[in-house]
Design an enzyme around this catalytic site. Structure first.
Site, PDB file in Angstrom:
ATOM      1  N   LYS A   1       6.428 -17.772 -32.638  1.00  0.00           N
ATOM      2  CA  LYS A   1       6.887 -18.568 -31.225  1.00  0.00           C
ATOM      3  C   LYS A   1       5.563 -18.492 -30.318  1.00  0.00           C
ATOM      4  O   LYS A   1       5.464 -19.998 -29.464  1.00  0.00           O
ATOM      5  CB  LYS A   1       7.765 -17.506 -30.487  1.00  0.00           C
ATOM      6  CG  LYS A   1       9.286 -17.484 -31.200  1.00  0.00           C
ATOM      7  CD  LYS A   1      10.030 -16.316 -30.455  1.00  0.00           C
ATOM      8  CE  LYS A   1      11.222 -16.504 -31.216  1.00  0.00           C
ATOM      9  NZ  LYS A   1      12.229 -15.234 -30.617  1.00  0.00           N
TER      10      LYS A   1
ATOM     11  N   GLN B   1      12.450  -9.481 -27.234  1.00  0.00           N
ATOM     12  CA  GLN B   1      12.565  -9.742 -28.880  1.00  0.00           C
ATOM     13  C   GLN B   1      13.842  -8.979 -29.333  1.00  0.00           C
ATOM     14  O   GLN B   1      13.813  -7.630 -29.132  1.00  0.00           O
ATOM     15  CB  GLN B   1      11.352  -9.820 -29.608  1.00  0.00           C
ATOM     16  CG  GLN B   1      11.624 -10.035 -31.217  1.00  0.00           C
ATOM     17  CD  GLN B   1      12.112 -11.613 -31.492  1.00  0.00           C
ATOM     18  OE1 GLN B   1      11.697 -12.199 -30.760  1.00  0.00           O
ATOM     19  NE2 GLN B   1      12.827 -11.550 -32.348  1.00  0.00           N
TER      20      GLN B   1
ATOM     21  N   ASP C   1      16.234 -16.957 -23.282  1.00  0.00           N
ATOM     22  CA  ASP C   1      17.310 -16.997 -24.278  1.00  0.00           C
ATOM     23  C   ASP C   1      18.643 -17.453 -23.912  1.00  0.00           C
ATOM     24  O   ASP C   1      19.628 -17.360 -24.660  1.00  0.00           O
ATOM     25  CB  ASP C   1      17.144 -15.488 -24.929  1.00  0.00           C
ATOM     26  CG  ASP C   1      16.322 -15.469 -26.151  1.00  0.00           C
ATOM     27  OD1 ASP C   1      16.152 -16.433 -27.001  1.00  0.00           O
ATOM     28  OD2 ASP C   1      15.965 -14.214 -26.407  1.00  0.00           O
TER      29      ASP C   1
END
Ligand code: NAP
Length: 293
Positions: free
Chosen positions: A54, A98, A121
């Site tokens: 990422k 994460q 997210d």
């Protein structure tokens, strides 16, 4: 006839080019690049590798991305204190924790602490609530589900059909907060008629047979075979399973499904790259939230 292949890598590349151009404009205007801070808690090698990819992609698009690592001995309070600091930091636009977290941490409590404006997210209850209650899709949406919707619309485009999903029956297998539920909401908001299935659903074969759009997000390899599909269906295979020989497979038996579907995503090369691309474009939405506040 075999199905058209919905190429997630190509679609992701197009999205990433737009993100890169938007990042350039943002940097010119604010004299700093859009910034993303990612928290890695625990030493899971897979999560670390995923975060590094990422970071690499973000940097290649002109975003400032960094990873803060915490070992498993860190307390929940330490993590929350760090998130509060990042929320207050005007130079931090986007925050990602994460998942999955080591079991001692309360995932929901931690995710709720991220400011909805900075939640890259798109998993904060305020963002999901807005999506459910108002259908507002201008804010950050969960990355995999919005990627799935875009792949469905690309499948429609490739088949020469409109982006209007009215009258179509969408079946989603899976009801996780991360993938299944928000994917269903997005398809429903786009006027598809939704059936959301899960491990307790009865007569799954009958339901799948009716799907014009089938999203499979169960993590069960080969759950769906070609004979189960409605001919011409758009099939989005979200599943990722690593086999012992290192091969990655989805939830659909690709070879038999592609003989019946109208359009289908491959694994790898379907949902995965789109998830990453949607994450990158969410950084820009967060950066603009931060600039406008
Ligand atoms: P999850 O939290 O384990 O959820 C799996 C869902 O599938 C659950 O709702 C479960 O039902 C349902 N399910 C299990 N067996 C089923 C069956 N036989 N029939 C119908 N439904 C069934 O997993 P997730 O996080 O949603 O992820 C799903 C898959 O997508 C995994 O393989 C994951 O690796 C992959 N994934 C890929 C990406 C990507 O970017 N490509 C991103 C995220 C996830 P219950 O609720 O009843 O248990």
């Amino acid at each position: 006839m075999t199905a058209l292949i919905i190429d997630g890598r190509k679609l992701a590349e197009q999205s990433n080019l737009r993100t890169k151009a938007d990042a350039e404009s943002f940097t010119k205007e604010t004299k700093r690049p859009p910034s993303l801070v990612m928290l890695l808690i625990g030493a899971d090698a897979g999560s670390k590798k995923y975060l590094n990819s990422k970071k690499k992609l973000a940097n290649s698009l002109g975003l400032d991305a960094s990873i803060l690592e915490f070992d498993e001995d860190t307390t929940q309070k330490d993590i929350i204190d760090q998130i509060v600091l990042l929320n207050r930091d005007s130079e931090v636009d986007a925050i990602l924790v994460q998942l999955p977290l080591p079991s001692k941490f309360d995932e929901e409590k931690i995710l709720c602490k991220i400011s909805p404006k900075k939640d890259v997210d798109g998993l904060h209850p305020e963002l999901i609530g807005r999506l459910v209650l108002t259908g507002d899709d201008s804010c950050q949406l969960p990355c995999t589900p919005i990627g799935i919707l875009k792949l469905v619309l690309e499948g429609r485009r490739q088949l020469g059909e409109s982006s209007d999903l009215s009258g179509l029956r969408a079946v989603v297998l899976g009801r996780s907060n991360l993938v299944g539920k928000p994917s269903g909401i997005l398809l429903h908001n786009h006027n598809a008629t939704l059936t959301q299935c899960h491990s307790k659903t009865k007569d799954l074969d009958d339901i799948v047979k009716q799907a014009d759009i089938l999203v499979v997000a169960t993590g069960k390899p080969n759950l769906i075979t070609g004979d189960m599909l409605k001919p011409g269906a758009i099939v989005i295979d979200v599943g990722i399973t690593y086999l012992d020989d290192g091969k990655i497979v989805g939830d659909c038996d690709f070879e038999s499904c592609k003989l019946v579907a109208g359009a289908i995503t491959p694994v790898p090369g379907g949902v995965g790259p789109m998830t990453m691309a949607m994450l990158m474009s969410n950084v820009l939405i967060c950066a603009n939230n931060n600039k406008d506040k």
